[in-house]
Design an enzyme around this catalytic site. Structure first.
Site, PDB file in Angstrom:
ATOM      1  CB  THR A 220       6.871  -1.761 -14.466  1.00 23.53           C
ATOM      2  OG1 THR A 220       5.750  -1.136 -13.853  1.00 23.53           O
ATOM      3  CG2 THR A 220       7.992  -1.838 -13.463  1.00 23.53           C
TER       4      THR A 220
ATOM      5  N   GLY B 184      -1.505   1.126  -4.647  1.00 28.62           N
ATOM      6  CA  GLY B 184      -2.782   0.569  -4.195  1.00 28.62           C
ATOM      7  C   GLY B 184      -3.929   1.272  -4.890  1.00 28.62           C
TER       8      GLY B 184
ATOM      9  CB  CYS C 294      -0.854   0.021   1.250  1.00 28.03           C
ATOM     10  SG  CYS C 294      -1.871  -1.439   1.422  1.00 28.03           S
TER      11      CYS C 294
ATOM     12  CG  ASP D  68       6.330  -7.602 -18.178  1.00 27.61           C
ATOM     13  OD1 ASP D  68       6.569  -6.479 -17.667  1.00 27.61           O
ATOM     14  OD2 ASP D  68       5.186  -8.076 -18.213  1.00 27.61           O
ATOM     15  CG  ASP D  69       7.901  -5.604 -14.315  1.00 30.74           C
ATOM     16  OD1 ASP D  69       7.165  -4.914 -15.041  1.00 30.74           O
ATOM     17  OD2 ASP D  69       7.450  -6.365 -13.441  1.00 30.74           O
TER      18      ASP D  69
ATOM     19  CE1 TYR E  98       3.692  -3.891 -11.640  1.00 28.31           C
ATOM     20  CE2 TYR E  98       3.295  -4.630  -9.401  1.00 28.31           C
ATOM     21  CZ  TYR E  98       2.822  -4.140 -10.602  1.00 28.31           C
ATOM     22  OH  TYR E  98       1.488  -3.883 -10.750  1.00 28.31           O
TER      23      TYR E  98
ATOM     24  CG  ASN F  36       3.472  -0.801   2.338  1.00 30.45           C
ATOM     25  OD1 ASN F  36       4.555  -0.441   1.910  1.00 30.45           O
ATOM     26  ND2 ASN F  36       2.832  -1.815   1.827  1.00 30.45           N
ATOM     27  N   GLY F  37       2.185  -3.364   4.361  1.00 22.32           N
ATOM     28  CA  GLY F  37       2.864  -4.601   4.710  1.00 22.32           C
ATOM     29  C   GLY F  37       1.887  -5.665   5.122  1.00 22.32           C
TER      30      GLY F  37
HETATM   31  O1  LIG Z   1       2.453 -12.275 -14.805  1.00 19.80           O
HETATM   32  P1  LIG Z   1       1.426 -11.324 -14.309  1.00 19.80           P
HETATM   33  O2  LIG Z   1       0.598 -11.937 -13.220  1.00 19.80           O
HETATM   34  O3  LIG Z   1       0.590 -10.748 -15.405  1.00 19.80           O
HETATM   35  O4  LIG Z   1       2.169 -10.138 -13.550  1.00 19.80           O
HETATM   36  C1  LIG Z   1       3.266  -9.437 -14.061  1.00 19.80           C
HETATM   37  C2  LIG Z   1       2.842  -8.230 -14.847  1.00 19.80           C
HETATM   38  O5  LIG Z   1       2.025  -7.349 -14.023  1.00 19.80           O
HETATM   39  C3  LIG Z   1       2.677  -6.090 -13.880  1.00 19.80           C
HETATM   40  O6  LIG Z   1       2.157  -5.136 -14.771  1.00 19.80           O
HETATM   41  P2  LIG Z   1       0.966  -4.121 -14.429  1.00 19.80           P
HETATM   42  O7  LIG Z   1       0.004  -4.131 -15.534  1.00 19.80           O
HETATM   43  O8  LIG Z   1       0.398  -4.435 -13.081  1.00 19.80           O
HETATM   44  O9  LIG Z   1       1.621  -2.683 -14.240  1.00 19.80           O
HETATM   45  P3  LIG Z   1       2.615  -1.779 -15.082  1.00 19.80           P
HETATM   46  O10 LIG Z   1       1.779  -0.976 -16.033  1.00 19.80           O
HETATM   47  O11 LIG Z   1       3.266  -0.953 -14.028  1.00 19.80           O
HETATM   48  O12 LIG Z   1       3.599  -2.627 -15.810  1.00 19.80           O
HETATM   49  C4  LIG Z   1       4.125  -6.349 -14.209  1.00 19.80           C
HETATM   50  O13 LIG Z   1       4.743  -5.181 -14.695  1.00 19.80           O
HETATM   51  C5  LIG Z   1       4.035  -7.406 -15.286  1.00 19.80           C
HETATM   52  O14 LIG Z   1       3.760  -6.811 -16.531  1.00 19.80           O
HETATM   53  N1  LIG Z   2      -0.518  -4.110   0.613  1.00 18.22           N
HETATM   54  C1  LIG Z   2      -0.499  -3.720   1.868  1.00 18.22           C
HETATM   55  O1  LIG Z   2       0.430  -3.108   2.337  1.00 18.22           O
HETATM   56  C2  LIG Z   2      -1.711  -4.142   2.666  1.00 18.22           C
HETATM   57  C3  LIG Z   2      -1.818  -3.626   4.073  1.00 18.22           C
HETATM   58  C4  LIG Z   2      -2.770  -4.481   4.905  1.00 18.22           C
HETATM   59  N2  LIG Z   2      -2.212  -5.796   5.143  1.00 18.22           N
HETATM   60  C5  LIG Z   2      -4.113  -4.581   4.220  1.00 18.22           C
HETATM   61  O2  LIG Z   2      -4.454  -5.611   3.676  1.00 18.22           O
HETATM   62  O3  LIG Z   2      -4.837  -3.619   4.184  1.00 18.22           O
HETATM   63 MG   LIG Z   3       3.578  -4.618 -16.431  1.00 14.93          MG
END
Ligand SMILES: O=P(O)(O)OC[C@H]1O[C@H](OP(=O)(O)OP(=O)(O)O)[C@H](O)[C@@H]1O
Ligand SMILES: NC(=O)CC[C@H](N)C(=O)O
Ligand SMILES: [Mg+2]
Length: 501
Positions: A303, A28, A2, A365-366, A257, A101-102
């Site tokens: 990303t 988030g 978050c 991809d990242d 990411y 966050n966490g």
């Molecule tokens: O294998 P998956 O489960 O699909 O997850 C990985 C993908 O999800 C994320 O992208 P996302 O669309 O969330 O955000 P971005 O636009 O920041 O790349 C990440 O950058 C990969 O592209």
């Molecule tokens: N991604 C997070 O940091 C989540 C914080 C908290 N565990 C929640 O679920 O709201």
């Molecule tokens: Mg992506």
């Protein structure tokens, strides 16, 4: 992951909190909240939705006061109900609000303790409400009408003794000040900074330095693992190491990411780390396929762009933007259900056919987590006329669940879990698949000017730095939080506001 923010200012902080949350929105997208404090009273607005949808002018006008905290949520525990949006509030002692966050890994035990020994009631299934109650209890036992920084730091020390897992948090003690604290492994990020105004110095605590930059605050530094910073309502700042045995183990996936590239995290530029990931990938390609026939390198927005540019540079191959991203669709990976995630990849990305036709393309991809994105993208590349589709990931194979604040609770939902690289390549339909080596990723992130020699890399190597995560725990969270289980929880919890499933 978050996003959290806290500001102690010299005039109303509502707009600054709002602006900071929009900058942290990538952490988030499910819910957002702000609480402010004026003359010992609290003003809270939180709900499901993006920042821009949750706060309207009528809410902003009511959020008065010179100090406040805010949160954008990506759930990792409990449900996505608005009842679990943050900040959370407890009335005793002082009226405390908290944004977290966490994810806590010993939440079951803590919940029992809170009820049986601390005589406190927690009504949601959110671990953050538990964290708040532990902090509140530890402050209450100091038994002070007016808590000092010593009391606040003593309470944080007790939180460290009792809570296990990842937690970067901000808590506001009504009428007194704001405290930021980081778990003793420093798994989740948190920074603080200041800005000078005509009325005096204002302070801000945030998940990422980019939130400080955009609001004109200068970064003072990251909180060290186990450390806390306390800023009183009248602007005095105190810091203290509150953990007995702190150990640096920041989550490496922040650099892969989660974080924005323009953030500095634990002294490391996320942008530079991603460039180095591209460089390392290029070296691996040169090692393994010196005679490669790649015509063009294409990133999967957003990303992976940074790594892909550098990879193409190092290989001496053309870099092209073959996919255009719809800027009105958020991040896919942090969406709650697989159906939504699957649908939005197609809505979000569209191919420019000319860049693919008749070419051998290397898509970058990242990371590959569930495989939702790459499967569809590879198909789109083929439909656009690519001759061969190679794929590489700037992170190693994600094979293990995350338990510290990234919602990857189920090993079986991870495409690489229990599979070889060749098997994953076949499943996603790639002609060739290449993952970054973990040592190279560590070197890319920790090998720059600022040296970090330990990371939380659990999603890649299954080593959980808090030492308490075993098979039974992983089985339990898998049962509770796999996609099917979550959708049942969502349906049920949407019905009532104060829920207690
Ligand atoms: O294998 P998956 O489960 O699909 O997850 C990985 C993908 O999800 C994320 O992208 P996302 O669309 O969330 O955000 P971005 O636009 O920041 O790349 C990440 O950058 C990969 O592209
Ligand atoms: N991604 C997070 O940091 C989540 C914080 C908290 N565990 C929640 O679920 O709201
Ligand atoms: Mg992506």
């Amino acid at each position: 992951m978050c996003g959290i923010v806290g500001i102690v200012g010299k005039s109303n902080v509502n707009q600054a909190l709002y602006d900071a949350l929009t900058v942290l929105q990538h952490r988030g997208q499910d819910a957002a909240g702000i609480v402010t404090c004026e003359h010992g009273r609290l003003f809270l607005r939180k709900d499901n939705g993006l920042v821009r949808d949750v706060f309207h002018q009528r809410h902003m006008q009511r959020l008065v006061g010179n100090m406040g905290i805010g949160h954008v949520r990506y759930p990792t525990a409990g449900s996505s109900s608005s009842a679990e949006a943050q900040p959370f509030y407890v009335n005793s002692p002082y009226g405390i609000t908290l944004a977290h966050n966490g994810n806590l890994t010993n939440v079951e035990r803590l919940s029992r303790e809170i009820y049986e020994s601390d005589l406190r009631h927690v009504n949601t299934t959110s671990d953050s409400e538990v964290l708040l109650n532990v902090f509140a209890h530890e402050l209450a036992v100091r038994n002070k009408l007016q808590p000092t920084e010593e009391d606040v730091f003593a309470a944080v020390s007790q939180v460290h003794r009792r809570c296990v897992g990842g937690y970067a948090s901000v808590a506001m003690v009504t009428g007194y000040g704001i405290v930021g604290f980081r778990d003793p492994h420093g798994i989740r990020p948190i920074v603080f900074g200041q800005r000078h105004t005509d009325q005096g110095v204002e302070y801000m605590i945030a998940s990422e330095s980019v939130a400080l930059d955009v609001l004109g605050f200068t970064l003072i530094r990251d909180l060290a693992p186990g450390e806390a910073v306390y800023i009183t309502e009248d602007g005095q700042l105190f810091t203290r190491q509150c953990a007995e045995n702190p150990q640096y183990a920041p989550c490496i996936f922040e650099h892969v990411y989660l974080a924005r590239p323009d953030s500095l995290m634990d002294g490391v530029s996320v942008y530079k780390a991603r460039l180095r990931m591209g460089e390392k990938l290029a070296e691996k390609i040169q090692r393994e396929r010196p005679e490669h026939d790649i015509d063009v390198v294409i990133p999967i927005p957003d990303t992976s762009r940074t790594s892909a540019v550098e990879l193409a540079n190092q290989l001496g191959v053309k870099f092209r933007e073959g996919f255009v991203k719809n800027r009105y669709i958020g991040r896919t990976f942090i969406m709650p259900g697989q159906a939504a995630r699957k649908k939005s990849v197609r809505q979000k990305l569209n191919a420019i056919d000319l860049e693919f036709r008749g070419k051998n393309v290397l898509l970058v991809d990242d990371s590959i987590v569930r495989g939702t994105t790459c499967k569809q993208i590879i198909q789109m590349a083929r439909e656009a006329g690519a001759k061969k589709v190679y794929f590489c990931s700037a992170a190693p194979a994600v094979r293990y669940p995350n338990v510290y604040g990234i919602d990857m609770p189920s090993a079986h939902e991870l495409i690489a879990h229990g599979r070889t690289t060749e098997e994953v390549a076949e499943l996603i339909g790639a002609d060739w698949l290449l993952y970054q080596d973990l040592e190279d990723l560590k070197e890319a992130v920790g090998g720059g000017k600022v040296k970090i020699d330990a990371f939380d890399c659990a999603v890649f190597d299954g080593q959980y730095v808090t030492g308490d995560v075993n098979e039974q725990y992983l089985d339990r969270i898998e049962q509770a939080r796999n996609d099917a289980a979550k959708s049942t929880v969502e349906r049920v919890s949407a019905i009532i506001d104060l829920h207690n499933n």
